[in-house]
Design a protein around this motif. Structure first.
Motif, PDB file in Angstrom:
ATOM      1  N   LYS A 156      -7.319  49.984  77.571  1.00 16.33           N
ATOM      2  CA  LYS A 156      -7.605  51.363  77.971  1.00 16.33           C
ATOM      3  C   LYS A 156      -6.586  51.928  78.938  1.00 16.33           C
ATOM      4  O   LYS A 156      -6.843  52.883  79.635  1.00 16.33           O
ATOM      5  CB  LYS A 156      -9.011  51.460  78.574  1.00 16.33           C
ATOM      6  CG  LYS A 156      -9.196  50.569  79.774  1.00 16.33           C
ATOM      7  CD  LYS A 156     -10.605  50.697  80.349  1.00 16.33           C
ATOM      8  CE  LYS A 156     -10.708  49.742  81.525  1.00 16.33           C
ATOM      9  NZ  LYS A 156     -12.029  49.723  82.122  1.00 16.33           N
ATOM     10  N   GLY A 182     -14.216  55.499  72.866  1.00 15.32           N
ATOM     11  CA  GLY A 182     -14.259  56.815  73.482  1.00 15.32           C
ATOM     12  C   GLY A 182     -12.902  57.242  73.988  1.00 15.32           C
ATOM     13  O   GLY A 182     -11.904  56.549  73.799  1.00 15.32           O
ATOM     14  N   SER A 183     -12.898  58.406  74.621  1.00 13.57           N
ATOM     15  CA  SER A 183     -11.657  58.938  75.157  1.00 13.57           C
ATOM     16  C   SER A 183     -11.980  59.685  76.434  1.00 13.57           C
ATOM     17  O   SER A 183     -13.133  60.044  76.684  1.00 13.57           O
ATOM     18  CB  SER A 183     -11.011  59.895  74.154  1.00 13.57           C
ATOM     19  OG  SER A 183     -11.857  61.003  73.940  1.00 13.57           O
ATOM     20  N   GLU A 184     -10.954  59.902  77.229  1.00 14.28           N
ATOM     21  CA  GLU A 184     -11.160  60.604  78.483  1.00 14.28           C
ATOM     22  C   GLU A 184      -9.982  61.531  78.728  1.00 14.28           C
ATOM     23  O   GLU A 184      -8.826  61.131  78.541  1.00 14.28           O
ATOM     24  CB  GLU A 184     -11.251  59.577  79.608  1.00 14.28           C
ATOM     25  CG  GLU A 184     -11.736  60.148  80.915  1.00 14.28           C
ATOM     26  CD  GLU A 184     -12.001  59.036  81.930  1.00 14.28           C
ATOM     27  OE1 GLU A 184     -13.177  58.713  82.138  1.00 14.28           O
ATOM     28  OE2 GLU A 184     -11.031  58.496  82.471  1.00 14.28           O
ATOM     29  N   LEU A 185     -10.273  62.754  79.154  1.00 13.49           N
ATOM     30  CA  LEU A 185      -9.209  63.696  79.469  1.00 13.49           C
ATOM     31  C   LEU A 185      -8.461  63.241  80.715  1.00 13.49           C
ATOM     32  O   LEU A 185      -9.073  62.788  81.685  1.00 13.49           O
ATOM     33  CB  LEU A 185      -9.797  65.077  79.754  1.00 13.49           C
ATOM     34  CG  LEU A 185     -10.141  65.945  78.556  1.00 13.49           C
ATOM     35  CD1 LEU A 185     -10.831  67.220  79.048  1.00 13.49           C
ATOM     36  CD2 LEU A 185      -8.886  66.297  77.761  1.00 13.49           C
ATOM     37  N   VAL A 186      -7.140  63.346  80.659  1.00 14.71           N
ATOM     38  CA  VAL A 186      -6.325  63.044  81.830  1.00 14.71           C
ATOM     39  C   VAL A 186      -5.732  64.365  82.301  1.00 14.71           C
ATOM     40  O   VAL A 186      -4.647  64.765  81.881  1.00 14.71           O
ATOM     41  CB  VAL A 186      -5.220  62.037  81.484  1.00 14.71           C
ATOM     42  CG1 VAL A 186      -4.413  61.684  82.725  1.00 14.71           C
ATOM     43  CG2 VAL A 186      -5.818  60.771  80.877  1.00 14.71           C
ATOM     44  N   ASP A 203     -12.142  65.075  69.552  1.00 18.88           N
ATOM     45  CA  ASP A 203     -13.375  64.300  69.472  1.00 18.88           C
ATOM     46  C   ASP A 203     -13.255  63.147  68.500  1.00 18.88           C
ATOM     47  O   ASP A 203     -12.492  63.214  67.540  1.00 18.88           O
ATOM     48  CB  ASP A 203     -14.510  65.194  68.945  1.00 18.88           C
ATOM     49  CG  ASP A 203     -15.423  65.629  70.056  1.00 18.88           C
ATOM     50  OD1 ASP A 203     -15.696  64.808  70.951  1.00 18.88           O
ATOM     51  OD2 ASP A 203     -15.857  66.796  70.015  1.00 18.88           O
ATOM     52  N   LEU A 207      -4.773  62.489  76.961  1.00 20.84           N
ATOM     53  CA  LEU A 207      -6.003  61.715  76.782  1.00 20.84           C
ATOM     54  C   LEU A 207      -5.715  60.240  76.988  1.00 20.84           C
ATOM     55  O   LEU A 207      -4.643  59.752  76.648  1.00 20.84           O
ATOM     56  CB  LEU A 207      -6.492  61.847  75.329  1.00 20.84           C
ATOM     57  CG  LEU A 207      -7.277  63.061  74.889  1.00 20.84           C
ATOM     58  CD1 LEU A 207      -7.569  62.929  73.396  1.00 20.84           C
ATOM     59  CD2 LEU A 207      -8.566  63.184  75.652  1.00 20.84           C
ATOM     60  N   SER A 208      -6.733  59.532  77.496  1.00 18.04           N
ATOM     61  CA  SER A 208      -6.681  58.082  77.405  1.00 18.04           C
ATOM     62  C   SER A 208      -7.813  57.638  76.488  1.00 18.04           C
ATOM     63  O   SER A 208      -8.839  58.315  76.368  1.00 18.04           O
ATOM     64  CB  SER A 208      -6.777  57.439  78.783  1.00 18.04           C
ATOM     65  OG  SER A 208      -8.016  57.740  79.374  1.00 18.04           O
ATOM     66  N   PHE A 209      -7.610  56.513  75.816  1.00 15.67           N
ATOM     67  CA  PHE A 209      -8.588  56.019  74.853  1.00 15.67           C
ATOM     68  C   PHE A 209      -9.114  54.660  75.296  1.00 15.67           C
ATOM     69  O   PHE A 209      -8.420  53.907  75.985  1.00 15.67           O
ATOM     70  CB  PHE A 209      -7.935  55.863  73.468  1.00 15.67           C
ATOM     71  CG  PHE A 209      -7.514  57.172  72.873  1.00 15.67           C
ATOM     72  CD1 PHE A 209      -8.432  57.999  72.240  1.00 15.67           C
ATOM     73  CD2 PHE A 209      -6.188  57.583  72.938  1.00 15.67           C
ATOM     74  CE1 PHE A 209      -8.046  59.205  71.682  1.00 15.67           C
ATOM     75  CE2 PHE A 209      -5.795  58.794  72.387  1.00 15.67           C
ATOM     76  CZ  PHE A 209      -6.724  59.613  71.757  1.00 15.67           C
ATOM     77  N   PHE A 210     -10.330  54.359  74.860  1.00 17.65           N
ATOM     78  CA  PHE A 210     -10.917  53.050  75.084  1.00 17.65           C
ATOM     79  C   PHE A 210     -11.112  52.380  73.741  1.00 17.65           C
ATOM     80  O   PHE A 210     -11.848  52.886  72.898  1.00 17.65           O
ATOM     81  CB  PHE A 210     -12.273  53.163  75.789  1.00 17.65           C
ATOM     82  CG  PHE A 210     -12.236  54.022  77.014  1.00 17.65           C
ATOM     83  CD1 PHE A 210     -11.719  53.529  78.203  1.00 17.65           C
ATOM     84  CD2 PHE A 210     -12.681  55.324  76.965  1.00 17.65           C
ATOM     85  CE1 PHE A 210     -11.659  54.335  79.329  1.00 17.65           C
ATOM     86  CE2 PHE A 210     -12.625  56.133  78.092  1.00 17.65           C
ATOM     87  CZ  PHE A 210     -12.116  55.642  79.282  1.00 17.65           C
TER      88      PHE A 210
END
Ligand SMILES: [Zn+2]
Length: 107
Positions: A88, A70-74, A14, A79-82
């Protein structure tokens, strides 16, 4: 026979603040990553030359006050981050995040 070391898996990942990302790992370790450190370590094809691994990103073009939006689960991979600079495309494997944290002496 020794079992092979399983890849590190996160329990919780997080944003703490827009500057700091924190990962709690299943084995109890905790790593913290600044927005800028992650940006500089971005492994995507526009930051690292494919094949040679030569860095293409010039560190001084990354502002000190860059933020994470933010971040997103791959999948289960990572994870990928923004980032606030609009970048991104980087996908960070868990193993790599764990390693980056360890380089900072926090894991
Ligand atoms: Zn990148």
């Amino acid at each position: 026979m020794q079992p092979t070391q399983p890849p590190p898996l996160p329990k919780k990942a997080d944003l703490v603040t827009p500057f700091l990302f924190r990962i709690e790992w299943k084995d109890g370790a905790v790593t913290e990553h600044t927005a800028r450190d992650l940006r500089l370590a971005c492994p995507c094809a526009s930051c690292i030359e494919e094949g040679t691994g030569r860095p293409l990103l010039e560190p001084k073009t990354v502002k000190d006050d860059i933020l994470l939006f933010g971040s997103e689960l791959v999948g289960r991979y990572g994870l990928s981050f923004f980032w606030s600079d609009g970048h991104k495309t980087g996908i960070f494997a868990w193993q790599r995040l764990r390693h980056l944290g360890a380089q900072r002496g926090e894991a």
